[in-house]
Motif scaffolding. Structure first.
Motif, short mmCIF file in Angstrom:
data_model
loop_
_atom_site.label_atom_id
_atom_site.label_comp_id
_atom_site.label_asym_id
_atom_site.label_seq_id
_atom_site.Cartn_x
_atom_site.Cartn_y
_atom_site.Cartn_z
N PHE A 1 0.83 -1.20 0.00
CA PHE A 1 0.00 0.00 0.00
C PHE A 1 0.87 1.25 0.00
O PHE A 1 0.60 2.22 -0.72
CB PHE A 1 -0.92 0.00 1.22
N GLY A 2 1.95 1.21 0.78
CA GLY A 2 2.88 2.33 0.77
C GLY A 2 3.56 2.50 -0.58
O GLY A 2 3.72 3.63 -1.07
N LYS A 3 3.92 1.39 -1.21
CA LYS A 3 4.54 1.45 -2.53
C LYS A 3 3.56 1.96 -3.58
O LYS A 3 3.94 2.69 -4.51
CB LYS A 3 5.05 0.05 -2.94
N MET A 4 2.29 1.60 -3.44
CA MET A 4 1.28 2.05 -4.38
C MET A 4 1.10 3.57 -4.28
O MET A 4 0.97 4.25 -5.30
CB MET A 4 -0.05 1.35 -4.09
N ILE A 5 1.07 4.09 -3.06
CA ILE A 5 0.93 5.53 -2.88
C ILE A 5 2.09 6.26 -3.56
O ILE A 5 1.90 7.24 -4.28
CB ILE A 5 0.88 5.89 -1.38
N ALA A 6 3.31 5.73 -3.36
CA ALA A 6 4.48 6.35 -3.97
C ALA A 6 4.41 6.27 -5.49
O ALA A 6 4.76 7.23 -6.20
CB ALA A 6 5.75 5.66 -3.46
N ALA A 7 3.94 5.14 -6.04
CA ALA A 7 3.88 4.96 -7.49
C ALA A 7 2.84 5.88 -8.12
O ALA A 7 3.05 6.43 -9.20
CB ALA A 7 3.57 3.51 -7.82
N VAL A 8 1.69 6.04 -7.45
CA VAL A 8 0.66 6.93 -7.97
C VAL A 8 1.15 8.38 -7.93
O VAL A 8 1.00 9.15 -8.89
CB VAL A 8 -0.65 6.76 -7.19
N LYS A 9 1.76 8.78 -6.81
CA LYS A 9 2.27 10.15 -6.69
C LYS A 9 3.33 10.43 -7.74
O LYS A 9 3.42 11.54 -8.29
CB LYS A 9 2.86 10.36 -5.29
#
Length: 317
Positions: A278-286
């Motif tokens: 979930f943390g990696k997804m937030i970073a990837a979307v940003k």
């Protein structure tokens, strides 16, 4: 609830029954035709439907993809159909299967309904297809994806003992986030990185992932932990009873410690990975909406991967 799919092919079930009896996969003969059906459908999508349709509707995009990107594109097409179909089937079974909904402890662990078995069979068929693709194109997808497909197929197959048939539909709802992940990947390939459409989809992806994997996943994991703990303390007399139809494949209602360790450790690992991803997804979307110079993204920058007990496709970005 009876299996709503077409009736099993008796000769096929009888052919594999000795093998299933040897491995204690008692409900598998009733669903082998559904597994093979799902395998065939996803193979057709990957091999014969996604390529020509993609080339027809997106000739300037699909034709320019690399060999590796085309394989991933076709796989995401199959994943999209699978995730949407299995979520609809799981939600329908949860809502309509009164026998499943009213299961007691014994029935939740060792019980069986045809509708829940169908959901499990369709998932097993997909992961059988997934394993074949990972073996064929190991140079493209890598050992990690091969390990994922293998573990998924083994764990789903073990469910035909049957064990935790009740929870198959519960954890299948993890897949609710997968369509948004696939769409996010398609946006990158369609040169729509950083667009409002991708932003809205990215927000939906994060919200659905958080709700279905972190919140719903933690709640459901607690429930299965509790059921297993209670089952380990059942006496022989406590294990007697239950609906005869639902318990017809239950056998001696044993709960081997190796199976407990496999499923419970898998849940712990999956929940930890969900938080990490979930943390990696937030970073990837940003990353796709920064004001800095536009970046190029590789095929594996956002892709799907799976792990866990009753393993489901879990994104790693």
């Amino acid at each position: 609830m009876q299996d709503p799919f077409f009736l099993p092919i008796s000769t096929l079930g009888e052919t594999i029954k000795p093998f299933c009896d040897y491995l204690s996969l008692r409900s598998l003969p009733s669903h082998i035709h559904e597994i093979l059906f799902a395998f065939g459908v996803y193979h057709l999508i990957f091999e014969y439907i996604a390529p020509p349709l993609s080339n027809f509707f997106l000739p300037h995009r699909y034709a320019k993809l690399t060999y590796e990107s085309k394989l991933r594109w076709n796989m995401h097409c199959a994943s999209m159909v699978q995730s949407c179909t299995i979520c609809v089937m799981a939600l329908w079974t949860i809502a309509m299967d009164d026998e499943r909904r009213n299961m007691n402890l014994n029935e939740r662990l060792w019980g069986y309904t045809g509708a829940a078995g169908l959901v499990q069979a369709l998932a097993t068929g997909y992961f059988l297809f997934d394993l074949v693709v990972m073996v064929r194109y190991l140079d493209v997808f890598g050992l990690g994806m091969l390990a994922h497909a293998s573990s998924c197929l083994i764990t789903y197959t073990l469910g035909f003992r049957p064990i935790f048939n009740y929870y198959g539909c519960v954890f299948m709802l993890y897949e609710l986030s997968t369509p948004f992940l696939n769409i996010h990947w398609f946006f990158d390939k369609l040169s729509m990185t950083g667009t409002k459409a991708q932003l809205y989809n990215g927000i939906a992806l994060l919200v659905v992932f958080f709700c279905c994997r972190l919140v719903w996943g933690a709640y459901s994991s607690f429930n299965i932990y509790k059921d297993v703990w209670d089952a380990l303390h059942l006496t022989a007399a406590d294990k007697v009873g239950g609906n005869d139809e639902m318990m017809r494949f239950a056998g001696d209602r044993s709960l081997p410690m190796w199976l407990v360790v496999l499923y419970m450790s898998g849940h712990v690992i999956l929940q930890a990975l969900n938080v990490f991803w979930f943390g990696k997804m937030i970073a990837a979307v940003k990353k796709r909406f920064t004001k800095t110079e536009k970046k190029k993204f590789s095929d594996s920058d956002i892709d799907y991967f799976g792990n866990g007990v009753l393993p489901l496709s879990v994104p790693v970005l």
